[in-house]
Design a protein around this motif. Structure first.
Motif, PDB file in Angstrom:
ATOM      1  N   LEU A  98       0.844  -1.182   0.000  1.00 47.26           N
ATOM      2  CA  LEU A  98       0.000   0.000   0.000  1.00 47.26           C
ATOM      3  C   LEU A  98       0.881   1.234   0.000  1.00 47.26           C
ATOM      4  CD1 LEU A  98      -2.565  -1.007   2.791  1.00 47.26           C
ATOM      5  CD2 LEU A  98      -2.908  -1.182   0.308  1.00 47.26           C
ATOM      6  N   SER A  99       0.374   2.332  -0.553  1.00 49.71           N
ATOM      7  CA  SER A  99       1.104   3.594  -0.569  1.00 49.71           C
ATOM      8  C   SER A  99       0.295   4.673   0.136  1.00 49.71           C
ATOM      9  CB  SER A  99       1.385   4.047  -2.012  1.00 49.71           C
ATOM     10  OG  SER A  99       2.277   3.156  -2.652  1.00 49.71           O
ATOM     11  N   ILE A 100       0.967   5.417   1.003  1.00 52.88           N
ATOM     12  CA  ILE A 100       0.351   6.529   1.727  1.00 52.88           C
ATOM     13  C   ILE A 100       1.059   7.806   1.307  1.00 52.88           C
ATOM     14  CG2 ILE A 100      -0.123   7.543   3.981  1.00 52.88           C
ATOM     15  CD1 ILE A 100      -1.655   4.959   3.490  1.00 52.88           C
ATOM     16  N   ARG A 128      -2.238  -6.844   3.295  1.00 50.64           N
ATOM     17  CA  ARG A 128      -1.041  -6.554   2.509  1.00 50.64           C
ATOM     18  C   ARG A 128       0.181  -6.660   3.412  1.00 50.64           C
ATOM     19  NH1 ARG A 128      -2.790  -3.930  -2.190  1.00 50.64           N
ATOM     20  NH2 ARG A 128      -4.905  -4.753  -2.579  1.00 50.64           N
ATOM     21  N   ASN A 129       1.340  -6.928   2.805  1.00 51.13           N
ATOM     22  CA  ASN A 129       2.543  -7.160   3.624  1.00 51.13           C
ATOM     23  C   ASN A 129       3.537  -6.010   3.587  1.00 51.13           C
ATOM     24  OD1 ASN A 129       3.579  -7.385   1.071  1.00 51.13           O
ATOM     25  ND2 ASN A 129       4.329  -9.486   1.291  1.00 51.13           N
ATOM     26  N   GLU A 130       3.161  -4.889   2.929  1.00 53.40           N
ATOM     27  CA  GLU A 130       4.076  -3.746   2.866  1.00 53.40           C
ATOM     28  C   GLU A 130       3.282  -2.459   2.793  1.00 53.40           C
ATOM     29  OE1 GLU A 130       7.443  -1.901  -0.164  1.00 53.40           O
ATOM     30  OE2 GLU A 130       7.189  -4.084  -0.052  1.00 53.40           O
ATOM     31  N   ILE A 131       3.818  -1.405   3.441  1.00 54.04           N
ATOM     32  CA  ILE A 131       3.214  -0.083   3.361  1.00 54.04           C
ATOM     33  C   ILE A 131       4.334   0.938   3.179  1.00 54.04           C
ATOM     34  CG2 ILE A 131       3.168   0.193   5.900  1.00 54.04           C
ATOM     35  CD1 ILE A 131       0.515   1.782   5.456  1.00 54.04           C
ATOM     36  N   ARG A 132       4.122   1.870   2.232  1.00 50.61           N
ATOM     37  CA  ARG A 132       5.144   2.862   1.893  1.00 50.61           C
ATOM     38  C   ARG A 132       4.597   4.268   2.155  1.00 50.61           C
ATOM     39  NH1 ARG A 132       4.846  -0.957  -2.062  1.00 50.61           N
ATOM     40  NH2 ARG A 132       3.414   0.367  -3.281  1.00 50.61           N
ATOM     41  N   TYR A 133       5.440   5.106   2.762  1.00 47.94           N
ATOM     42  CA  TYR A 133       5.054   6.464   3.122  1.00 47.94           C
ATOM     43  C   TYR A 133       5.924   7.483   2.389  1.00 47.94           C
ATOM     44  CZ  TYR A 133       2.417   4.547   7.106  1.00 47.94           C
ATOM     45  OH  TYR A 133       1.535   3.865   7.889  1.00 47.94           O
ATOM     46  N   ASN A 134       5.330   8.631   2.073  1.00 50.85           N
ATOM     47  CA  ASN A 134       6.125   9.744   1.554  1.00 50.85           C
ATOM     48  C   ASN A 134       6.517  10.692   2.683  1.00 50.85           C
ATOM     49  OD1 ASN A 134       3.650  11.004   2.052  1.00 50.85           O
ATOM     50  ND2 ASN A 134       3.845  12.390   0.292  1.00 50.85           N
ATOM     51  N   GLU A 153       0.944 -11.357  10.917  1.00 48.85           N
ATOM     52  CA  GLU A 153       0.950 -10.427   9.789  1.00 48.85           C
ATOM     53  C   GLU A 153       1.571  -9.092  10.174  1.00 48.85           C
ATOM     54  OE1 GLU A 153      -2.653  -9.925   7.570  1.00 48.85           O
ATOM     55  OE2 GLU A 153      -3.244 -12.022   7.843  1.00 48.85           O
ATOM     56  N   PHE A 154       1.237  -8.606  11.373  1.00 50.39           N
ATOM     57  CA  PHE A 154       1.758  -7.308  11.793  1.00 50.39           C
ATOM     58  C   PHE A 154       3.265  -7.376  12.048  1.00 50.39           C
ATOM     59  CE2 PHE A 154       1.963  -3.693  14.949  1.00 50.39           C
ATOM     60  CZ  PHE A 154       1.704  -2.715  14.009  1.00 50.39           C
ATOM     61  N   MET A 155       3.727  -8.445  12.639  1.00 46.75           N
ATOM     62  CA  MET A 155       5.158  -8.606  12.894  1.00 46.75           C
ATOM     63  C   MET A 155       5.953  -8.719  11.597  1.00 46.75           C
ATOM     64  SD  MET A 155       5.653  -8.605  16.237  1.00 46.75           S
ATOM     65  CE  MET A 155       7.178  -9.479  16.558  1.00 46.75           C
ATOM     66  N   ASN A 156       5.361  -9.289  10.570  1.00 43.67           N
ATOM     67  CA  ASN A 156       6.059  -9.511   9.299  1.00 43.67           C
ATOM     68  C   ASN A 156       5.903  -8.342   8.322  1.00 43.67           C
ATOM     69  OD1 ASN A 156       6.883 -11.995  10.194  1.00 43.67           O
ATOM     70  ND2 ASN A 156       5.275 -13.138   9.148  1.00 43.67           N
ATOM     71  N   LEU A 157       5.186  -7.298   8.732  1.00 46.79           N
ATOM     72  CA  LEU A 157       4.926  -6.159   7.858  1.00 46.79           C
ATOM     73  C   LEU A 157       6.210  -5.394   7.546  1.00 46.79           C
ATOM     74  CD1 LEU A 157       2.909  -4.171   6.510  1.00 46.79           C
ATOM     75  CD2 LEU A 157       2.737  -3.035   8.738  1.00 46.79           C
ATOM     76  N   LYS A 158       6.389  -5.031   6.279  1.00 43.31           N
ATOM     77  CA  LYS A 158       7.502  -4.177   5.854  1.00 43.31           C
ATOM     78  C   LYS A 158       6.982  -2.744   5.759  1.00 43.31           C
ATOM     79  CE  LYS A 158       9.886  -7.712   3.118  1.00 43.31           C
ATOM     80  NZ  LYS A 158       8.914  -8.815   3.387  1.00 43.31           N
ATOM     81  N   THR A 159       7.651  -1.830   6.462  1.00 40.53           N
ATOM     82  CA  THR A 159       7.259  -0.421   6.467  1.00 40.53           C
ATOM     83  C   THR A 159       8.404   0.416   5.923  1.00 40.53           C
ATOM     84  OG1 THR A 159       5.886  -0.813   8.421  1.00 40.53           O
ATOM     85  CG2 THR A 159       6.396   1.469   7.880  1.00 40.53           C
ATOM     86  N   ARG A 160       8.115   1.214   4.901  1.00 39.10           N
ATOM     87  CA  ARG A 160       9.154   2.025   4.255  1.00 39.10           C
ATOM     88  C   ARG A 160       8.760   3.501   4.284  1.00 39.10           C
ATOM     89  NH1 ARG A 160      12.120  -1.985   2.064  1.00 39.10           N
ATOM     90  NH2 ARG A 160      11.029  -3.833   1.254  1.00 39.10           N
ATOM     91  N   PHE A 161       9.759   4.350   4.558  1.00 39.58           N
ATOM     92  CA  PHE A 161       9.550   5.791   4.590  1.00 39.58           C
ATOM     93  C   PHE A 161      10.404   6.457   3.527  1.00 39.58           C
ATOM     94  CE2 PHE A 161       8.694   4.176   8.855  1.00 39.58           C
ATOM     95  CZ  PHE A 161       7.433   4.710   9.098  1.00 39.58           C
ATOM     96  N   LYS A 162      10.170   7.749   3.277  1.00 40.37           N
ATOM     97  CA  LYS A 162      10.906   8.446   2.217  1.00 40.37           C
ATOM     98  C   LYS A 162      12.378   8.631   2.569  1.00 40.37           C
ATOM     99  CE  LYS A 162      10.268  13.281   3.630  1.00 40.37           C
ATOM    100  NZ  LYS A 162       9.851  14.626   3.190  1.00 40.37           N
TER     101      LYS A 162
END
Length: 452
Positions: free
Chosen positions: A4-6, A62-68, A103-112
């Motif tokens: 997902l993209s935020i 979903r297994n990934e979330i990306r932030y700007n 699912e929450f522990m395995n989540l990939k979180t990416r920032f700008k």
């Protein structure tokens, strides 16, 4: 599973989040947002954007979330808040705590970037100024009234949740009357970001995911209002039962509302302090009281405030023209507690008898299943036992009270001293500074000196 993209940005009124083609906003009154320092806005932005969306990968599987945005300073606290709320989400939604945790522990979180903004802004405060998160429920009304008596000059903040169908309509009317009587303007924060918790609107079905960080979010949202009034305190109406828990079917500890429990309120206090240079404290002045004592104190000591009472979420068409739908577990509980306290529910618009056979499913004491999760705890069941006992003693003979008499009266009589001590007693409070705690408890002792 894809990600997902935020995408979020600051605006002249607050923040907005762009997600899957829709815009979700957090908007303040112009004078409040414009007066808030930019360095404070920048830190608040990164943290609130993350807190408002951290649940979405679980909502959409979903297994990934990306932030700007940059990483939030309080990411660790948000993670703990989310983890501790997952058992309640799973229990209400009928899913698996273990699967949600995995699912929450395995989540990939990416920032700008990796540049965490440190809170450096120091808020100038006065000890005689506070902000109450006012919903017109019994807890927030008593909080406002007690703080007014304590000389904390409570302002009123209201976060508009779009999920609740007719709530804003009724609260706007109450707010106008409240302001006319007490001279306090309700500072409204438009929060269409609340739709990010609405599984039906998002197309995935009704879910509890996302609601568990509500108090944490609200405390941060209120800080620009606290800045405007130089407030030293942010006040929530978290009474004693907010710390109750039970164990779910997998054996996980389950808090019906972890973000409202007192241990977590002390963490919210740390968050607001760090965001304001140690100046703004978060607390609950009604922490020593259980629900029945809250109702009794509000209606007895502050009847001029109690008449504004509205606890129903008015989520259905039944609430179009009335501030109580009078067909839900919340309305049923409030009707019972007001009756148990010896007051007349009609004074606040509860005009339907909520203790009849057709309301049985709203009471866990009678095996009802359409109840809030607190009613499933041991204290929740005992609260209903005690409240029906008091209603019976007060002379009510509605059908469910008569059934109580046949099935539970002997138990209630045998436990009378214990029930009075639990529900009208004073309990320890960990969120209150000593001086405020002592003065608040003095008020409660006086108010509860002649309980029914």
């Amino acid at each position: 599973m894809n990600g997902l993209s935020i995408n979020a940005r600051q605006t002249s009124h607050g923040f907005e989040i762009l997600f899957r083609g829709s815009k979700y906003v957090l908007n303040y009154p112009d004078e409040i947002w414009q007066a808030y320092p930019q360095e404070a806005k920048d830190v608040l932005f990164d943290n609130l954007v993350y807190a408002e969306t951290v649940h979405l990968p679980l909502t959409f599987r979903r297994n990934e979330i990306r932030y700007n945005t940059s990483p939030p300073f309080f990411q660790t606290q948000f993670f703990q808040n989310m983890v501790m709320d997952l058992p309640s989400c799973a229990d209400v939604d009928g899913t698996s705590t273990s699967e949600l945790l995995k699912e929450f522990m395995n989540l990939k979180t990416r920032f700008k970037d990796n540049e965490v903004k440190l809170p450096r802004y120091r808020h100038e405060t006065r000890g005689d100024s506070s902000v109450v998160s006012l919903s017109f429920g019994k807890d927030s009304l008593l909080t406002w009234a007690v703080c007014r008596e304590l000389g904390l000059n409570p302002q009123a903040a209201y976060i508009v949740e779009p999920v609740l169908l007719y709530e804003e309509k009724h609260k706007d009317k109450l707010a106008k009357e409240f302001q006319k009587e007490f001279g306090v303007e309700l500072q409204k924060i438009e929060h269409s970001m609340g739709n990010l918790r609405d599984g039906l609107r998002l197309g995935v079905g009704k879910t509890e995911l996302g609601w568990g960080l509500q108090s944490t979010q609200y405390a941060m949202m209120i800080l620009p209002i606290a800045h405007m009034f130089g407030s030293r305190y942010v006040l929530f109406g978290n009474e004693q039962s907010c710390g109750e828990h039970y164990y779910d079917r997998e054996g996980y500890v389950c808090y019906p509302a972890y973000d409202q429990c007192h241990v977590w309120t002390t963490q919210i206090d740390l968050i607001t302090r760090q965001l304001t240079g140690g100046e703004v404290c978060t607390m609950s002045v009604i922490e020593p009281l259980n629900d029945i004592a809250v109702v009794y104190t509000l209606y007895k000591r502050y009847p001029e405030v109690a008449k504004y009472h509205m606890s129903c979420f008015v989520e259905t068409e039944a609430g179009r023209d009335h501030r109580w739908c009078m067909d839900c577990s919340v309305c049923s509980k409030m009707y019972l507690l007001v009756k148990a306290s010896g007051f007349e529910p009609k004074t606040v618009g509860l005009n339907r008898n909520m203790l009849t056979d057709e309301m049985r499913d709203y009471f866990s004491l009678f095996g009802g299943s359409d109840v809030n999760t607190y009613a499933l705890t041991g204290r929740g069941r005992d609260e209903q036992l005690f409240a029906f006992y008091l209603a019976w003693r007060n002379g009510d003979r509605s059908p469910l009270v008569e059934e109580f008499e046949k099935r539970f009266l002997d138990e209630a009589r045998g436990r009378e001293d214990e029930l009075y001590k639990t529900f009208f007693g004073m309990h320890d409070a960990i969120t209150l500074p000593g001086d405020i705690k002592n003065r608040a408890e003095s008020i409660y002792r006086e108010a509860l000196s002649d309980v029914p």
